[in-house]
Scaffold this active site. Structure first.
Site, short mmCIF file in Angstrom:
data_model
loop_
_atom_site.label_atom_id
_atom_site.label_comp_id
_atom_site.label_asym_id
_atom_site.label_seq_id
_atom_site.Cartn_x
_atom_site.Cartn_y
_atom_site.Cartn_z
N GLY A 1 -3.98 -0.61 14.09
CA GLY A 1 -2.59 -0.18 14.61
C GLY A 1 -1.87 -1.54 14.57
N ASP B 1 -5.50 -0.59 -2.18
CA ASP B 1 -6.54 -1.53 -3.12
C ASP B 1 -7.75 -1.96 -2.25
OD1 ASP B 1 -5.23 -3.23 -1.24
OD2 ASP B 1 -5.65 -4.97 -2.48
N THR C 1 -0.84 -3.86 12.22
CA THR C 1 0.08 -4.10 11.43
C THR C 1 1.32 -3.41 11.50
OG1 THR C 1 -1.62 -4.41 9.79
CG2 THR C 1 0.66 -4.11 8.82
N GLY D 1 0.75 -1.32 0.02
CA GLY D 1 0.06 0.05 -0.02
C GLY D 1 0.66 1.35 -0.06
N ASP E 1 -4.85 2.09 11.05
CA ASP E 1 -6.20 1.50 11.20
C ASP E 1 -6.43 1.04 12.62
OD1 ASP E 1 -8.88 1.04 10.79
OD2 ASP E 1 -8.60 -0.57 9.50
N GLU F 1 4.12 4.11 6.20
CA GLU F 1 2.93 3.41 6.13
C GLU F 1 1.88 4.16 5.44
OE1 GLU F 1 1.26 0.79 5.86
OE2 GLU F 1 0.81 0.10 7.83
N ASP F 2 0.99 3.37 4.67
CA ASP F 2 -0.04 4.01 3.83
C ASP F 2 -1.38 4.60 5.04
OD1 ASP F 2 -0.90 1.64 4.46
OD2 ASP F 2 -1.57 1.10 2.75
P1 5GP Z 1 -4.28 -2.24 10.68
O1 5GP Z 1 -3.36 -3.20 11.10
O2 5GP Z 1 -3.57 -0.85 11.23
O3 5GP Z 1 -5.56 -2.42 11.06
O4 5GP Z 1 -4.20 -2.13 9.13
C1 5GP Z 1 -3.28 -1.66 8.57
C2 5GP Z 1 -3.32 -1.96 6.93
O5 5GP Z 1 -4.58 -2.44 6.49
C3 5GP Z 1 -3.06 -0.97 6.00
O6 5GP Z 1 -1.50 -1.00 5.82
C4 5GP Z 1 -3.78 -1.27 4.88
O7 5GP Z 1 -2.98 -2.19 3.97
C5 5GP Z 1 -5.01 -1.75 5.17
N1 5GP Z 1 -6.14 -0.99 5.67
C6 5GP Z 1 -6.46 -0.42 6.60
N2 5GP Z 1 -7.67 0.62 6.31
C7 5GP Z 1 -7.64 0.45 4.93
C8 5GP Z 1 -8.60 1.07 4.20
O8 5GP Z 1 -9.33 2.12 4.70
N3 5GP Z 1 -8.40 0.84 2.78
C9 5GP Z 1 -7.68 -0.06 2.29
N4 5GP Z 1 -7.41 -0.23 1.10
N5 5GP Z 1 -6.62 -0.74 2.98
C10 5GP Z 1 -6.84 -0.39 4.48
#
Ligand code: 5GP
Length: 175
Positions: A103, A157, A105, A42, A101, A97-98
Site C-alpha cells: 500500500g 513485470d 506506493t 504496471g 501490495d 493502479e495495477d
Molecule cells: P506496494 O507499494 O503496494 O507494496 O507495491 C505496489 C507496486 O509494486 C505495484 O504498483 C507494482 O508495481 C509492484 N508490485 C506489487 N506486487 C507485485 C507483484 O506481485 N508483481 C509485480 N510484477 N509487481 C508487483
C-alpha cells in the site's frame, strides 16, 4: 534463472472483471468527466482496457512512481519519478493502479494528489494483496484479491520482462 509463467487469472476472467469495474465506475460518474490517473508502468494495459469499456468522456494522465527496484522485494522508499502533465484542482480523480501490495506506493501518490485539491478522489485497483498491507488504503473499485504471490503479465513485470503476457501469471522456476 529461467522462469516459466503459469496462468493464475486468464484473459477471459480479466475481461469480465474489467467490464464489471467499468460498469461500477460508470454508475458512479454518470454526467461527469473524471480524470483517470494511471500509475506507470504496471497499469498501462489495465488502463487501456478499462477506458475502452467506459462509456464516459474521461480524461487521462499518468504518474511514474518507483517503489520496487529491480527485484521482487518491496522497498519502503517511494519516489515520484514523473508527475502529472496538467493541474487536477477541482477535478474528479480516479487513480488506476495495477496491484496494491504493502500500500506504500499508492498511498504516497494519493497523499501527493490530495495536496493538489481535486474535487474528489477514488482508487481503482485491478488486484489487491491484503496480507502484505502496511498502510491502510481504501480501494473503491477492485478486480481481484490475491494471496501473497508475485504475479506478472497484463502489464506487470519482473525486471521488465513478461509485461506482454495477456494473462496474469505466477512464475515457476525452471532448472
Ligand atoms: P506496494 O507499494 O503496494 O507494496 O507495491 C505496489 C507496486 O509494486 C505495484 O504498483 C507494482 O508495481 C509492484 N508490485 C506489487 N506486487 C507485485 C507483484 O506481485 N508483481 C509485480 N510484477 N509487481 C508487483
Amino acid at each position: 534463472m529461467r522462469w516459466h509463467p503459469k496462468v493464475l487469472i486468464g484473459r477471459n476472467e480479466i475481461e469480465d472483471a474489467v467490464a464489471r469495474l467499468a460498469s461500477e465506475i460508470q454508475r458512479d460518474y454518470r454526467g461527469k468527466q473524471p480524470l483517470l490517473i494511471g500509475v506507470l508502468k504496471g497499469s498501462f494495459v489495465f488502463m487501456a482496457d478499462l477506458i475502452r469499456q467506459l462509456d464516459l468522456p474521461v480524461e487521462l494522465d499518468f504518474a511514474v512512481l518507483s517503489s520496487y527496484g529491480s527485484a521482487k522485494e518491496t522497498s519502503s522508499r517511494v519516489r515520484l519519478v514523473q508527475g502529472l502533465t496538467r493541474p487536477i484542482r477541482d477535478k474528479d480523480i480516479i487513480v488506476v493502479e495495477d496491484i496494491v501490495d504493502t500500500g506504500l506506493t499508492v498511498s504516497f501518490l494519493l497523499d501527493h494528489l490530495r495536496s493538489k485539491k481535486p474535487a474528489s478522489m477514488k482508487l481503482c485497483a485491478l488486484m489487491d494483496k491484503p496480507s502484505r498491507r502496511r498502510v491502510l488504503v481504501p480501494i473503491d473499485y477492485l478486480g481481484f484479491t490475491l494471496p501473497d504471490r508475485f504475479v506478472v503479465g497484463y502489464g506487470l513485470d519482473l525486471d521488465e520482462r513478461f509485461r506482454y503476457l495477456p494473462d496474469i501469471c505466477l512464475l515457476e522456476e525452471q532448472t
